[in-house]
Design a protein around this motif. Structure first.
Motif, PDB file in Angstrom:
ATOM      1  N   THR A 161       0.657  -1.137   0.055  1.00  0.00           N
ATOM      2  CA  THR A 161      -0.061  -0.055   0.007  1.00  0.00           C
ATOM      3  C   THR A 161       0.833   1.288  -0.024  1.00  0.00           C
ATOM      4  OG1 THR A 161      -0.033  -0.252   2.437  1.00  0.00           O
ATOM      5  CG2 THR A 161      -2.077  -1.068   1.124  1.00  0.00           C
ATOM      6  N   ARG A 162       2.116   1.052  -0.533  1.00  0.00           N
ATOM      7  CA  ARG A 162       3.194   2.361  -0.164  1.00  0.00           C
ATOM      8  C   ARG A 162       3.380   2.915   0.699  1.00  0.00           C
ATOM      9  NH1 ARG A 162       1.705   5.089  -6.278  1.00  0.00           N
ATOM     10  NH2 ARG A 162       1.684   3.179  -7.438  1.00  0.00           N
ATOM     11  N   HIS A 163       3.443   2.428   1.715  1.00  0.00           N
ATOM     12  CA  HIS A 163       3.694   2.678   3.272  1.00  0.00           C
ATOM     13  C   HIS A 163       5.020   1.865   3.600  1.00  0.00           C
ATOM     14  CE1 HIS A 163       0.246   5.144   3.521  1.00  0.00           C
ATOM     15  NE2 HIS A 163      -0.586   4.176   3.271  1.00  0.00           N
TER      16      HIS A 163
ATOM     17  N   GLY B  41      -2.405  -0.140  -3.718  1.00  0.00           N
ATOM     18  CA  GLY B  41      -0.963  -0.095  -4.054  1.00  0.00           C
ATOM     19  C   GLY B  41      -0.700   0.025  -5.342  1.00  0.00           C
TER      20      GLY B  41
ATOM     21  N   ALA C  97       7.843   0.064  -4.585  1.00  0.00           N
ATOM     22  CA  ALA C  97       6.941   1.076  -5.347  1.00  0.00           C
ATOM     23  C   ALA C  97       5.254   0.744  -5.004  1.00  0.00           C
ATOM     24  CB  ALA C  97       7.097   1.076  -6.733  1.00  0.00           C
ATOM     25  N   GLY C  98       4.957  -0.336  -4.388  1.00  0.00           N
ATOM     26  CA  GLY C  98       3.693  -0.776  -4.079  1.00  0.00           C
ATOM     27  C   GLY C  98       3.101  -1.509  -5.309  1.00  0.00           C
TER      28      GLY C  98
END
Length: 431
Positions: free
Chosen positions: A78-80, A308, A374-375
């Motif tokens: 999820t790009r976290h 994501g 990069a998700g």
């Protein structure tokens, strides 16, 4: 000319035979890397690396990081990022240790050894982990504070909260039932380990059969029968070989004598008994299965990967990305609590340095396992295999006498190399 044509034809035949197995090339590469690491260290240690004892220890040492790595897949997809998992593990461990040694005896009058002590402590620890994870998710999702900053602050806060809860003291020994989840103090034994292995093989074969039948029902292309049989044979060999190694690690004679004495029996002369599959490994397997089902078969999993892949498109499609962030970090918090059970039970006590640097190991395991920073993409089994590769590197280097600072240098280099290889792979495949 004829020889060239025949060589090309054989090459095409081999390639088509391999393609028929439909094995993920990235997974195959990771398995190859793991085998290479094991063989190299086995040579360097003169055969000591692949002994049943070391394989057993390697297995129980991997579990804690591997459990958290499965949750880190969702976070990174999820790009976290979550830099607080090691500190959160320490806080959950402190909460569970204090619950066992102080809260339950004083509030409920239940001491160590009572059947309810361990379940209550685990439940309290899991609730604490989920609450902290949800709080992180709320700060990130609703207040839009970057995850890097929130979890970096969490690393500092929760590590010292754990210290405050225990006043900086080591808490132990922990409840005996609780210690069963640590590995060496809780195993299935030889008989139940083989039963587990056979059931696992049958379950894997059933999964292959149902997947094939589902593809046929929906008129999808299926593997040739021979490919299914080869794949089933490889899976069975891996499972039963693993069980065989773990059951071959024998319980020391003195420890076995104490076990018989505790049961009021006399150990027969010449009696030997293997440890078998650790209960902590069963916990990891259950977590892996549940997380895989969530990722592949549920709406939550589809939303996680869709977000994501393209957060803006996911929001426009009606996905509540803010609440999704809360859920993802809540899952991460729960898995930190489960890892805290395994880690503290393995030590048989809570210590102030428990979980130190685990955040880096967990992130590295997920990335080495193919989760894209990069998700949008990542696998649960890849993260677990990444954790196993990392632990194998550290264990092998320790056995050949490499100092801890140099071990961390090697792990850091491997992490950078893994990301570089992942970039090249995605460029080549167009992912």
């Amino acid at each position: 000319m004829t020889d060239t044509k025949e060589t090309a034809a054989r090459a095409r035949k081999k390639q088509s035979a391999f393609a028929a197995l439909e094995i993920d090339t990235r997974l195959l590469g990771m398995i190859g890397a793991f085998i290479a690491v094991c063989l190299v260290f086995n040579i360097l240690t003169e055969g000591r690396f692949l002994t049943p004892r070391n394989v057993f220890n390697l297995t129980i040492q991997t579990v804690s990081v591997a459990i958290m790595a499965t949750g880190m897949v969702f976070v990174i997809v999820t790009r976290h990022i979550d830099l607080s998992v090691g500190a959160l593990l320490a806080t959950c461990s402190a909460v569970m240790a204090m619950t066992q040694t102080m809260v339950v005896p004083e509030w409920l009058g239940l001491g160590l050894g009572h059947p309810l002590t361990a379940p209550i402590a685990i439940a309290v620890g899991c609730v604490a982990g989920m609450a902290i994870g949800a709080f992180h998710g709320w700060l990130i999702g609703y207040l839009t504070i970057p995850a890097f900053i929130v979890t970096l602050g969490g690393l500092l806060v929760w590590r010292n909260v754990a210290w405050h809860l225990t006043s900086g003291q080591t808490i132990g020994p922990l409840d005996e039932t609780f210690q069963l989840f640590g590995g060496i103090n809780g195993t299935l034994g030889e008989t139940w380990s083989w039963i587990f292995g056979i059931v696992a093989v049958l379950a894997a074969w059933f999964g292959l059969f149902t997947a094939r039948r589902s593809k046929i029902r929906h008129e999808f292309k299926v593997k040739p029968i021979w490919a299914e049989l080869v794949l089933g044979g490889l899976i069975a060999s891996a499972i039963l070989g693993f069980v065989s190694l773990l059951t071959a690690y024998e319980i020391p004679t003195r420890r076995l004598e104490r076990i018989f004495e505790a049961a009021g029996q006399v150990m027969p002369e010449g009696h030997t008994q293997g440890y078998g599959v650790p209960i902590s490994v069963l916990v990891l397997i259950v977590v892996a299965i549940i997380m895989t089902i969530v990722a592949q078969r549920t709406r939550l999993g589809r939303y996680i990967f869709a977000t994501g892949g393209n957060p803006d498109a996911a929001a426009l499609a009606g996905i509540n990305t803010r609440m999704l962030t809360v859920k993802v970090f809540m899952i991460m918090g729960l898995l930190c609590a489960i890892s805290a059970v395994v880690a503290s039970a393995r030590q048989t006590f809570h210590s102030n340095d428990i979980g130190t640097l685990d955040e880096l190991r967990v992130i590295a395991a997920a990335v080495i396992g193919g989760t894209a920073l990069a998700g949008g993409s990542g696998t649960i089994y890849g993260a677990i295999l990444g954790a196993l590769i990392m632990q194998s590197l550290q264990s092998g280097m320790a056995m050949v006498g490499v100092d801890a600072p140099y071990q961390n240098i090697v792990v850091g280099m491997v992490l950078v190399l893994a990301v570089f290889v992942d970039i090249l792979y995605r460029r080549r495949t167009g992912d």
